[in-house]
Design an enzyme around this catalytic site. Sequence first.
Site, PDB file in Angstrom:
ATOM      1  N   HIS A 174      26.762  37.757  78.469  1.00  0.00           N
ATOM      2  CA  HIS A 174      25.996  38.941  78.913  1.00  0.00           C
ATOM      3  C   HIS A 174      25.092  39.440  77.798  1.00  0.00           C
ATOM      4  O   HIS A 174      24.964  40.644  77.578  1.00  0.00           O
ATOM      5  CB  HIS A 174      26.980  40.031  79.365  1.00  0.00           C
ATOM      6  CG  HIS A 174      27.822  39.603  80.521  1.00  0.00           C
ATOM      7  ND1 HIS A 174      27.360  39.539  81.811  1.00  0.00           N
ATOM      8  CD2 HIS A 174      29.104  39.132  80.566  1.00  0.00           C
ATOM      9  CE1 HIS A 174      28.317  39.090  82.609  1.00  0.00           C
ATOM     10  NE2 HIS A 174      29.382  38.839  81.879  1.00  0.00           N
ATOM     11  N   TRP A 221      35.965  61.764  45.670  1.00  0.00           N
ATOM     12  CA  TRP A 221      35.175  60.972  46.615  1.00  0.00           C
ATOM     13  C   TRP A 221      34.141  61.946  47.170  1.00  0.00           C
ATOM     14  O   TRP A 221      34.493  62.891  47.877  1.00  0.00           O
ATOM     15  CB  TRP A 221      36.100  60.427  47.712  1.00  0.00           C
ATOM     16  CG  TRP A 221      35.371  59.756  48.818  1.00  0.00           C
ATOM     17  CD1 TRP A 221      35.000  60.290  50.019  1.00  0.00           C
ATOM     18  CD2 TRP A 221      34.881  58.417  48.838  1.00  0.00           C
ATOM     19  NE1 TRP A 221      34.330  59.381  50.776  1.00  0.00           N
ATOM     20  CE2 TRP A 221      34.242  58.221  50.086  1.00  0.00           C
ATOM     21  CE3 TRP A 221      34.904  57.361  47.938  1.00  0.00           C
ATOM     22  CZ2 TRP A 221      33.646  57.012  50.442  1.00  0.00           C
ATOM     23  CZ3 TRP A 221      34.321  56.156  48.288  1.00  0.00           C
ATOM     24  CH2 TRP A 221      33.710  55.994  49.518  1.00  0.00           C
ATOM     25  N   ARG A 224      42.680  55.097  46.523  1.00  0.00           N
ATOM     26  CA  ARG A 224      42.185  56.015  47.562  1.00  0.00           C
ATOM     27  C   ARG A 224      40.669  56.083  47.555  1.00  0.00           C
ATOM     28  O   ARG A 224      40.062  56.700  48.404  1.00  0.00           O
ATOM     29  CB  ARG A 224      42.775  57.406  47.340  1.00  0.00           C
ATOM     30  CG  ARG A 224      44.299  57.450  47.458  1.00  0.00           C
ATOM     31  CD  ARG A 224      44.866  58.752  46.933  1.00  0.00           C
ATOM     32  NE  ARG A 224      44.505  59.863  47.760  1.00  0.00           N
ATOM     33  CZ  ARG A 224      45.298  60.352  48.733  1.00  0.00           C
ATOM     34  NH1 ARG A 224      46.469  59.793  48.940  1.00  0.00           N
ATOM     35  NH2 ARG A 224      44.920  61.360  49.451  1.00  0.00           N
ATOM     36  N   ASN A 264      41.383  68.946  46.766  1.00  0.00           N
ATOM     37  CA  ASN A 264      41.159  67.942  47.811  1.00  0.00           C
ATOM     38  C   ASN A 264      40.962  68.678  49.126  1.00  0.00           C
ATOM     39  O   ASN A 264      41.620  69.691  49.371  1.00  0.00           O
ATOM     40  CB  ASN A 264      42.405  67.034  47.961  1.00  0.00           C
ATOM     41  CG  ASN A 264      42.400  65.908  46.948  1.00  0.00           C
ATOM     42  OD1 ASN A 264      41.481  65.816  46.144  1.00  0.00           O
ATOM     43  ND2 ASN A 264      43.439  65.084  46.975  1.00  0.00           N
ATOM     44  N   GLY A 265      40.073  68.156  49.980  1.00  0.00           N
ATOM     45  CA  GLY A 265      39.854  68.762  51.295  1.00  0.00           C
ATOM     46  C   GLY A 265      38.450  69.331  51.376  1.00  0.00           C
ATOM     47  O   GLY A 265      37.574  69.002  50.584  1.00  0.00           O
TER      48      GLY A 265
END
Length: 604
Positions: A503, A75, A27, A99-100
């Site tokens: 382009h 993290w 993660r 977490n959060g």
Amino acid sequence: MCGIVGYVGKKPVKKILIDGLRELEYRGYDSAGIAVLQNHQFSLFKAVGKLINLEEKAHSFETTGFSVGIGHTRWATHGKPTELNAHPHLGNNSYVVHNGIIENYQELKTMLIGQGTRFLSQTDTEVIVHLFEFHLKTAYTPFEAFTQTLHELSGAYAVLLVNASVNDTIFFAKHGSPMIVGRNHEGETLFGSSDAALIGKCHEVIYLEDGHYGYASVEGIALFDDKNQAVNLNFTPLSENKLSAQKEGYRFFMEKEIYEQTTVLSDTLLGRLRDESIHFEELDPKLFDGINEIKLCACGTSYHAALSASYLLERHAKIKTSVEIASEFRYREPFLTPDTLFIVISQSGETADTLESLKMAKKFGLKTMVICNVDNSSMVRLADASVLTRAGIEKGVASTKAFATQVCVLWMLSLFLANERKTLDATEIRRQIRLLRALPATVAVDPALHEQLRRLSKRYLHGHGFFFIGRDVFFPLALEGALKLKEISYLHAEGYPSGEMKHGPIALADPELFTIALLPQHKLYEKTKSNIEELSARDATICSISPLDFDKADDHIRTKSTEDYMLEFFEMMVVLQLLSMEIAIRLGNDVDMPRNLAKSVTVE
Ligand code: AGP
């Protein structure tokens, strides 16, 4: 993004915590820590960087007998990745992992500082443990203090908290970030922010809902809902097959997951293909009543799946379809109409921007659906309907099999709706069902092709950048190929509609500009071929991918000749995945955990 583990029991707790954190490494994290409470005494270890650093610090620490422990991989969101900012965070005699994001942490921090609290870290998380101890002074019980704390938090959190006065207990809560409670055969309790941390350690789990909170002690688990009502402990079996989350002999999880596409796509199709029609048992056809428009919303690779699907939904089901990047959609004050079906696509089901977009659509009163790989994820629990991609755990941060299964489900959905809306005749639907049945074989990796790509990759390690070009559904596939290369090789790459090169971008054409050109036989072949020739004429270095030979390319990857562009799409997808992986391997990068990236972006 972050990982949480917890344990209440008699086993050596350090190994359980660190092994659990190791299963969550994919993660993405930049620091880690564990806290253990035994005989009213805490032991705390934290380290920046990889888990090996934490193991070093806790090297001589061992427990025997009963203890409780919590662990975390962080993290960084608020505050740099430092030991001080690493979890667990300490109060006077409590520890917390989280977490959060606590959205009101500043005001809570100001209040607590006004009460004399000294903060050590820059994190929002530290507020939780100090607020708990603030309430502990007046609450009847530590659990009441914990409950009062939760009532004052706003934002997203999955929390484990321990306090020295309740020596055998972990307090837990879940709101907006995933948290799973597990039980082993000895009746001991484990926690994980993903079931990957629990595989092989417990045999049954409860996926907590938003608003769930409680405590786990030597007596067992007490669980309550957001109305403070006791909740029955309805455990579901957890796969004991740890191998399914291991590498099984491949060099990287990403490689394993590319090779796995042939089997997982079979799972994705299982039970959904009839000879004449597509069947989604999880969808109530009434969901589509009154629907005249579909809005797809996602991030990253899932956005590329959505973009691919938009071509198919309009082409097959003749339904107006638009696609949104979730982080843009959230803030652009969109004009939405109630006849729109809002479909979010997410591997993890926890991506913050996509989740908030889903909440916005629900607030607008739209019918919602999620196409997701993680059952019981936040999005699956929130949407009106969900279709699971059945890709199994995807541990490589660079998404591969999740993308393949997302496009497969969306292709099936386009045919399901075409059948409902009578926009394709039975013959064409039968033909496309035959194509879907050929998908698993189409994505099976040909070892000779893989070896060719491994050899070829040595030529593409430098240069000043890559263009990946394609038309129609091969444009989102080009975007996906560019993203795969960027995220694991750290080389600059851009996906572009091949008709757009003249382009402006063609000004970059020179031998150092590598163009990976998707040249399908069955979709706009001549148009795409002339775009590539324009680049080749200006001496750009071309690598063409096509079932037909193409003499203007410097390198050519010959794919199998098939009857339809959608099979070409999936075969070229595998080529792009393997090519980016082999380039990254040559560059010596950590293919499964690329720098700066996380598997699930659960913060804005
Ligand atoms: C894809 O390789 C990346 N890991 C990333 O773009 C990812 O697709 C994106 O963060 C969305 O994640 P989700 O599918 O879990 O919502």
